[in-house]
Design an enzyme around this catalytic site. Structure first.
Site, mmCIF file in Angstrom:
data_model
loop_
_atom_site.group_PDB
_atom_site.id
_atom_site.type_symbol
_atom_site.label_atom_id
_atom_site.label_comp_id
_atom_site.label_asym_id
_atom_site.label_seq_id
_atom_site.Cartn_x
_atom_site.Cartn_y
_atom_site.Cartn_z
ATOM 1 N N SER A 126 0.836 -1.207 0.000
ATOM 2 C CA SER A 126 0.000 0.000 0.000
ATOM 3 C C SER A 126 0.866 1.250 0.000
ATOM 4 C CB SER A 126 -0.879 -0.011 1.266
ATOM 5 O OG SER A 126 -1.473 1.257 1.473
ATOM 6 N N TYR A 150 -1.230 0.078 10.349
ATOM 7 C CA TYR A 150 -1.562 -0.605 9.091
ATOM 8 C C TYR A 150 -0.366 -0.489 8.135
ATOM 9 C CZ TYR A 150 -3.247 -1.278 4.399
ATOM 10 O OH TYR A 150 -3.355 -1.686 3.099
ATOM 11 N N LYS A 154 2.376 -3.413 6.588
ATOM 12 C CA LYS A 154 2.707 -3.625 5.170
ATOM 13 C C LYS A 154 4.214 -3.459 4.941
ATOM 14 C CE LYS A 154 -1.367 -4.441 3.402
ATOM 15 N NZ LYS A 154 -1.698 -5.734 2.757
HETATM 16 C C1 WQD Z 1 -9.376 9.788 1.246
HETATM 17 C C2 WQD Z 1 -9.612 11.258 1.492
HETATM 18 C C3 WQD Z 1 -9.790 11.845 3.807
HETATM 19 C C4 WQD Z 1 -13.552 9.658 4.505
HETATM 20 C C5 WQD Z 1 -6.678 4.729 3.156
HETATM 21 C C6 WQD Z 1 -5.549 3.839 3.587
HETATM 22 C C7 WQD Z 1 -4.889 3.232 2.377
HETATM 23 C C8 WQD Z 1 -5.909 2.489 1.558
HETATM 24 C C9 WQD Z 1 -7.039 3.434 1.167
HETATM 25 C C10 WQD Z 1 -5.782 0.193 2.149
HETATM 26 C C11 WQD Z 1 -8.793 11.820 2.657
HETATM 27 C C12 WQD Z 1 -11.112 12.114 3.097
HETATM 28 C C13 WQD Z 1 -12.415 10.189 3.929
HETATM 29 C C14 WQD Z 1 -14.597 10.525 4.935
HETATM 30 C C15 WQD Z 1 -13.317 12.399 4.172
HETATM 31 N N1 WQD Z 1 -6.403 1.379 2.278
HETATM 32 N N2 WQD Z 1 -12.294 11.535 3.759
HETATM 33 N N3 WQD Z 1 -14.436 11.871 4.747
HETATM 34 O O1 WQD Z 1 -6.867 7.704 3.891
HETATM 35 O O2 WQD Z 1 -6.109 8.101 1.488
HETATM 36 O O3 WQD Z 1 -6.152 5.784 2.384
HETATM 37 O O4 WQD Z 1 -7.589 3.961 2.391
HETATM 38 O O5 WQD Z 1 -4.875 -0.095 1.437
HETATM 39 O O6 WQD Z 1 -3.889 2.352 2.806
HETATM 40 O O7 WQD Z 1 -4.595 4.651 4.250
HETATM 41 O O8 WQD Z 1 -8.285 6.948 1.930
HETATM 42 O O9 WQD Z 1 -10.674 7.058 1.455
HETATM 43 O O10 WQD Z 1 -9.912 7.020 3.875
HETATM 44 O O11 WQD Z 1 -9.554 9.086 2.493
HETATM 45 O O12 WQD Z 1 -13.204 13.626 4.022
HETATM 46 O O13 WQD Z 1 -15.670 10.083 5.475
HETATM 47 O O14 WQD Z 1 -10.985 11.456 1.846
HETATM 48 O O15 WQD Z 1 -9.499 12.909 4.725
HETATM 49 O O16 WQD Z 1 -8.406 13.147 2.326
HETATM 50 P P1 WQD Z 1 -6.814 7.247 2.481
HETATM 51 P P2 WQD Z 1 -9.686 7.476 2.483
#
Ligand code: WQD
Length: 339
Positions: A126, A150, A154
């Site tokens: 990841s 997490y 990885k």
């Molecule tokens: C994306 C953006 C949030 C939810 C994570 C893991 C990564 C992978 C994908 C496994 C950010 C914003 C989110 C919400 C929001 N998982 N957000 N409101 O954090 O980039 O990655 O998931 O492999 O390893 O770290 O993805 O979709 O959680 O967030 O504003 O309810 O959306 O702040 O900017 P992230 P995400």
């Protein structure tokens, strides 16, 4: 005889799309799953899409005996390891669960592979292993500095793979670092079905659109991006699995250790994704600007050049495809997979 590919976690979100693509590419996927984070009904959906019911052995990758049954029963050619836990927030609350599944599980899997002389391995890593280096565009040489359990789990497996390859250079290993996988198969029969409240942005948006959630909380609008909300490199899950197929073909059991970022090289902010989803679904997504989520970085995307050069792969689908396919899946399955 079709090459048999063991797909651990093959009924999960990415795993199930991988199984469909493997069948369509002429492989025989063997699913190994304990259904701790997925539903059995996925198997029937895969059969509906491909006309082929994939073979399944139920078990936990941390259980050497259960895992050995797969290799005793089938002549496995390669292994793609999706089995594991992937929620950053959960990993901070329950580190033992994450290191047990993601690290201990992969060590047991590698040990069983070695026992049966199977040495071609694709690991689902990841972009979280890069942490937050203070800039936005990563490539495979970006220093690794995971900032949550997490990402640590990885990174630990990656380190184990690098040390394994150093000690036993007859392995054929690929470390694939995913950016943000989203989207669903265009049939709408398989897709992302998080248990409980979605931690990730896209499934949360689609659950608001289908009426399961009241509104989206936008975690911060004071980032250094086009509109102040977090920017990420979203990649369609079918592009992601196409990348795995390209790696499988390129590896061809030749001894190597290959590390690749799988992303598009583009980036999309939270509000840009909200607007793209509204366009794709015709629904309004109510949202509220809230405080930043601890541990979130400003923006991140990959330089996609190495994957293009080394395996001739690049993502083809754009953010609208990702929203349209996600919406079709969510509309057809408002409450996710049936139990
Ligand atoms: C994306 C953006 C949030 C939810 C994570 C893991 C990564 C992978 C994908 C496994 C950010 C914003 C989110 C919400 C929001 N998982 N957000 N409101 O954090 O980039 O990655 O998931 O492999 O390893 O770290 O993805 O979709 O959680 O967030 O504003 O309810 O959306 O702040 O900017 P992230 P995400």
């Amino acid at each position: 005889m079709k090459p048999k590919i063991l797909v651990t976690g093959g009924t999960g979100y990415i795993g199930s799309h991988m199984v469909v693509s493997l069948i369509e590419a002429g492989y025989e996927p063997i699913i190994f799953d304990n259904f701790s984070n997925s539903k059995r009904s996925v198997i029937g959906r895969i059969e509906q899409i491909t006309g082929h019911k994939p073979k399944l052995i139920e078990g936990d990758i941390r259980n050497e005996k259960e895992l050995s049954r797969v290799f005793e029963k089938y002549q496995i050619s390669s292994v793609i390891n999706f089995a594991g836990r992937k929620a950053v927030g959960e990993s901070e609350v329950d580190p033992l669960l994450y290191f047990s599944y993601n690290v201990e599980g992969t060590i047991v899997l590698l040990r069983v592979m070695k026992k049966f002389g199977v040495k071609e391995f694709i690991f689902s890593s990841s972009a979280t292993v890069y942490g937050d280096p203070g800039y936005d565009e990563f490539d495979e040489e970006t220093p690794l500095s995971p900032i949550n359990n997490y990402g640590q789990s990885k990174w630990m497996v990656e380190e184990i793979l690098r040390k394994l390859y150093k000690a036993e250079p007859d392995w054929s290993i690929a470390i694939l670092r995913y950016f943000n996988p989203v989207g669903a198969h265009p049939s709408g029969l398989i897709g992302e079905d998080p248990s409980g409240i979605p931690a990730n942005l896209m499934p949360f948006i689609s659950q608001v659109a289908v009426g399961r959630r009241e509104k989206l909380r936008v975690f911060g609008n004071d980032y250094d991006t086009r509109d102040g909300t977090g920017a990420r490199d979203y990649i369609h899950v079918l592009d992601l699995v196409d990348g795995h197929l390209a790696v499988l073909k390129a590896m061809n059991h030749k001894p190597q250790l290959l590390t690749l970022n799988l992303g598009t090289g583009n980036n999309t902010t939270v509000l840009e994704l909200v607007h793209a989803f509204e366009k794709a679904s015709g629904k309004t997504i109510p949202y509220e600007i809230c405080a930043r989520r601890p541990g979130d970085k400003n923006a991140c995307w990959t330089n996609p050049n190495k994957a293009k050069k080394v395996i001739g792969w690049q993502a083809k689908r754009d953010i609208n495809d990702m929203c349209i396919d996600t919406w079709r899946w969510q509309q057809k399955n408002p409450n996710g997979y049936p139990d």
